[in-house]
Design a protein around this motif. Structure first.
Motif, PDB file in Angstrom:
ATOM      1  N   VAL A 136      68.883 -29.457  49.735  1.00  0.00           N
ATOM      2  CA  VAL A 136      68.429 -27.708  49.627  1.00  0.00           C
ATOM      3  C   VAL A 136      68.158 -26.954  51.322  1.00  0.00           C
ATOM      4  O   VAL A 136      68.228 -25.522  50.642  1.00  0.00           O
ATOM      5  CB  VAL A 136      67.460 -27.899  47.990  1.00  0.00           C
ATOM      6  CG1 VAL A 136      67.119 -25.500  47.890  1.00  0.00           C
ATOM      7  CG2 VAL A 136      68.249 -27.720  47.058  1.00  0.00           C
ATOM      8  N   THR A 137      67.321 -27.676  51.765  1.00  0.00           N
ATOM      9  CA  THR A 137      66.020 -27.107  52.590  1.00  0.00           C
ATOM     10  C   THR A 137      67.099 -26.936  53.300  1.00  0.00           C
ATOM     11  O   THR A 137      66.694 -26.036  54.690  1.00  0.00           O
ATOM     12  CB  THR A 137      65.187 -27.999  52.878  1.00  0.00           C
ATOM     13  OG1 THR A 137      64.647 -28.237  52.370  1.00  0.00           O
ATOM     14  CG2 THR A 137      64.610 -27.879  54.767  1.00  0.00           C
ATOM     15  N   GLY A 138      68.029 -27.539  53.686  1.00  0.00           N
ATOM     16  CA  GLY A 138      69.453 -27.249  54.567  1.00  0.00           C
ATOM     17  C   GLY A 138      70.209 -26.508  54.121  1.00  0.00           C
ATOM     18  O   GLY A 138      70.689 -25.733  55.383  1.00  0.00           O
ATOM     19  N   ALA A 139      70.703 -26.248  53.557  1.00  0.00           N
ATOM     20  CA  ALA A 139      71.091 -24.277  52.691  1.00  0.00           C
ATOM     21  C   ALA A 139      70.255 -23.410  53.669  1.00  0.00           C
ATOM     22  O   ALA A 139      70.842 -23.174  53.414  1.00  0.00           O
ATOM     23  CB  ALA A 139      71.275 -25.143  51.355  1.00  0.00           C
ATOM     24  N   LEU A 140      69.047 -23.472  53.062  1.00  0.00           N
ATOM     25  CA  LEU A 140      68.034 -22.282  53.114  1.00  0.00           C
ATOM     26  C   LEU A 140      67.610 -21.871  54.808  1.00  0.00           C
ATOM     27  O   LEU A 140      67.490 -21.384  55.057  1.00  0.00           O
ATOM     28  CB  LEU A 140      66.292 -22.698  52.527  1.00  0.00           C
ATOM     29  CG  LEU A 140      65.697 -21.763  52.900  1.00  0.00           C
ATOM     30  CD1 LEU A 140      65.782 -20.657  52.115  1.00  0.00           C
ATOM     31  CD2 LEU A 140      64.140 -22.378  52.290  1.00  0.00           C
ATOM     32  N   MET A 141      67.912 -23.167  55.198  1.00  0.00           N
ATOM     33  CA  MET A 141      68.101 -23.412  57.686  1.00  0.00           C
ATOM     34  C   MET A 141      69.275 -22.473  57.534  1.00  0.00           C
ATOM     35  O   MET A 141      69.094 -22.120  58.751  1.00  0.00           O
ATOM     36  CB  MET A 141      67.972 -25.010  57.674  1.00  0.00           C
ATOM     37  CG  MET A 141      66.132 -25.181  57.715  1.00  0.00           C
ATOM     38  SD  MET A 141      65.025 -24.205  58.085  1.00  0.00           S
ATOM     39  CE  MET A 141      65.748 -24.819  60.163  1.00  0.00           C
ATOM     40  N   ARG A 142      70.349 -23.189  57.030  1.00  0.00           N
ATOM     41  CA  ARG A 142      71.566 -22.439  57.674  1.00  0.00           C
ATOM     42  C   ARG A 142      71.552 -21.049  56.645  1.00  0.00           C
ATOM     43  O   ARG A 142      71.304 -20.166  57.704  1.00  0.00           O
ATOM     44  CB  ARG A 142      72.718 -22.773  56.538  1.00  0.00           C
ATOM     45  CG  ARG A 142      73.301 -24.999  57.021  1.00  0.00           C
ATOM     46  CD  ARG A 142      73.714 -24.960  56.370  1.00  0.00           C
ATOM     47  NE  ARG A 142      74.225 -26.708  56.475  1.00  0.00           N
ATOM     48  CZ  ARG A 142      74.290 -26.978  57.470  1.00  0.00           C
ATOM     49  NH1 ARG A 142      74.832 -26.466  58.554  1.00  0.00           N
ATOM     50  NH2 ARG A 142      74.381 -28.301  57.640  1.00  0.00           N
ATOM     51  N   TRP A 143      70.869 -20.731  55.959  1.00  0.00           N
ATOM     52  CA  TRP A 143      71.143 -18.872  55.247  1.00  0.00           C
ATOM     53  C   TRP A 143      69.550 -18.629  56.714  1.00  0.00           C
ATOM     54  O   TRP A 143      70.309 -17.230  57.182  1.00  0.00           O
ATOM     55  CB  TRP A 143      70.283 -18.786  54.379  1.00  0.00           C
ATOM     56  CG  TRP A 143      69.959 -17.383  54.281  1.00  0.00           C
ATOM     57  CD1 TRP A 143      69.278 -16.586  53.660  1.00  0.00           C
ATOM     58  CD2 TRP A 143      71.334 -16.475  54.447  1.00  0.00           C
ATOM     59  NE1 TRP A 143      68.613 -15.538  53.640  1.00  0.00           N
ATOM     60  CE2 TRP A 143      70.539 -15.384  53.743  1.00  0.00           C
ATOM     61  CE3 TRP A 143      72.061 -16.337  54.435  1.00  0.00           C
ATOM     62  CZ2 TRP A 143      70.927 -13.990  53.123  1.00  0.00           C
ATOM     63  CZ3 TRP A 143      73.191 -15.129  53.959  1.00  0.00           C
ATOM     64  CH2 TRP A 143      71.958 -14.205  53.572  1.00  0.00           C
ATOM     65  N   GLN A 144      68.877 -19.075  56.966  1.00  0.00           N
ATOM     66  CA  GLN A 144      68.239 -18.298  57.791  1.00  0.00           C
ATOM     67  C   GLN A 144      68.761 -18.403  59.759  1.00  0.00           C
ATOM     68  O   GLN A 144      68.059 -17.869  59.709  1.00  0.00           O
ATOM     69  CB  GLN A 144      66.820 -19.691  57.516  1.00  0.00           C
ATOM     70  CG  GLN A 144      65.434 -19.319  57.201  1.00  0.00           C
ATOM     71  CD  GLN A 144      64.552 -20.110  57.173  1.00  0.00           C
ATOM     72  OE1 GLN A 144      64.520 -21.576  57.407  1.00  0.00           O
ATOM     73  NE2 GLN A 144      63.857 -19.915  56.035  1.00  0.00           N
ATOM     74  N   LEU A 145      69.007 -19.406  59.527  1.00  0.00           N
ATOM     75  CA  LEU A 145      69.824 -19.115  61.098  1.00  0.00           C
ATOM     76  C   LEU A 145      71.101 -18.697  60.796  1.00  0.00           C
ATOM     77  O   LEU A 145      71.174 -17.483  61.752  1.00  0.00           O
ATOM     78  CB  LEU A 145      70.243 -20.392  61.361  1.00  0.00           C
ATOM     79  CG  LEU A 145      69.610 -21.596  61.885  1.00  0.00           C
ATOM     80  CD1 LEU A 145      70.643 -23.482  61.752  1.00  0.00           C
ATOM     81  CD2 LEU A 145      68.788 -21.603  63.220  1.00  0.00           C
TER      82      LEU A 145
END
Length: 376
Positions: A136-145
């Motif tokens: 989930v953290t990875g998905a959130l970070m991808r959105w942030q990027l």
């Protein structure tokens, strides 16, 4: 004229900071703005006595060691710098520095090392390094990027003029930002090096030991040449892996002060460099020291190495290609003792001397300031 220089962050003294050193010398009264500053006067003498403004990221928990984890906050941080009253803002940027918001009457010139690689082509490496590649953290970070890429493009439209460090980066600026850029190569302190010392049998590579520099390929190539010696100078997260890969003919010295690095550059048979580099100051320094360069023939090395004269361009970024390149280099030197002459290397490096950088920068800024005054 009031001048502000905005630099991404001050954590290590690398290639971008060597350029910053020259900028600070050119503008001795300039105020310096940066996201975080964790350098002391001993490691960065150029910062002594300088007015340095840092952002709120400086005070966040763990910022000294893990400042990159706060990358999503850096656009907000850089936009908070108060640049009111400055006549010229010169951003020294490979990440967020170019995203400042200057006064409407202020001229903003960006000396760009690269569009933000964390948001563009190094996204996956950034996620791995911060431990956010999955879940989930990875998905959130991808959105942030994704949002960071949008900000990066939009903030680039606030820059009045871009100056790229190479033709390679000029093309990346055009592709990522849809902006034109001129090219001024970074300054290299050629006078620090001698090129007339006897060459010895060892090969040399150096730099920060991070994945994209591909030191693993250099170390791996020497499995094919057990009779040849490789010395690696540098430290970083890849060091443990490289130590595990290294055979008895590979010596990893870790971080070394400049005099030790210079001494090795002046004696090495050749300098090896397999990164797809934006410019690459170390390969130019190697040539200043009389050492030919064998490296991956993409990126900045195409512009700084004369193929067949001051080094060799390899068509593939692989250990096998480097091993074959070394064999070809030795074969040519065996036939022609004057091949890759140290004086040729030195002559080529002189194209990148500090005086050329300063003259080109002065001419460009004078032109931009003159055009801005005509408009106003």
């Amino acid at each position: 004229m009031r001048v502000a220089i905005v630099h991404d962050w001050l954590v290590t003294w690398g290639g971008a900071e060597k350029v910053l050193d020259v900028l600070l010398e050119a503008f001795p009264d300039a105020e310096l703005f940066t996201i975080v500053n964790f350098l002391d006067g001993e490691s960065a003498p150029a910062l002594q006595g300088r007015t340095i403004h840092t952002s709120f990221v400086q005070r966040l928990p763990g910022a000294r060691k893990h400042y990159r984890r706060y990358l999503p906050l850096m656009p907000l941080a850089v936009e908070q710098f108060d640049l009111k009253g400055f006549d010229l803002v010169l951003s020294s940027s490979h990440a967020v520095a170019k995203g400042i918001i200057p006064d409407p009457e202020t001229l903003h010139v960006c000396y760009c090392y690269s569009p933000m690689r964390y948001a563009w082509d190094m996204q996956h490496q950034y996620l791995r390094e911060t431990g956010n590649a999955k879940g989930v953290t990875g998905a959130l970070m991808r959105w942030q990027l994704h949002k960071l890429r949008q900000w990066d493009y939009l903030s680039a439209q606030r820059v009045d003029h871009f100056i790229a460090i190479s033709g390679y980066i000029k093309r990346r600026i055009e592709r990522c930002y849809r902006r034109e850029a001129s090219v001024i190569y970074p300054p290299v302190e050629v006078a620090r090096f001698r090129h007339d010392r006897p060459r010895e049998a060892f090969y040399l590579t150096a730099g920060r030991l991070v994945p994209y520099k591909r030191f693993d390929l250099v170390v791996d190539a020497f499995r094919h040449h057990p009779d040849k010696q490789l010395i690696v100078i540098g430290d970083g997260p890849e060091r443990a892996r490289l130590n595990a890969m290294a055979g008895p003919n590979v010596t990893i010295l870790g971080f070394q002060p400049d005099p030790v690095l210079i001494d090795h550059l002046e004696r090495a048979r050749a300098f090896l460099y397999m990164a797809e580099e934006d410019f690459g100051i170390l390969p130019v320094e190697a040539q200043a020291a009389g050492a030919p360069v064998i490296g991956y023939g993409k990126g900045g090395l195409v512009e700084t190495i004369e193929n067949g004269r001051t080094g060799l361009h390899l068509v593939e970024q692989s250990a096998d290609a480097l091993a074959q390149g070394i064999a070809g280099f030795e074969a040519r030197q065996g036939v022609d003792s004057a091949a890759f002459d140290a004086s040729w290397c030195r002559e080529n490096a002189m194209r990148f001397e500090r005086k050329h950088f300063l003259a080109d920068l002065e001419n460009s800024l004078a032109s931009y300031l003159g055009a801005a005054s005509e408009v106003s």
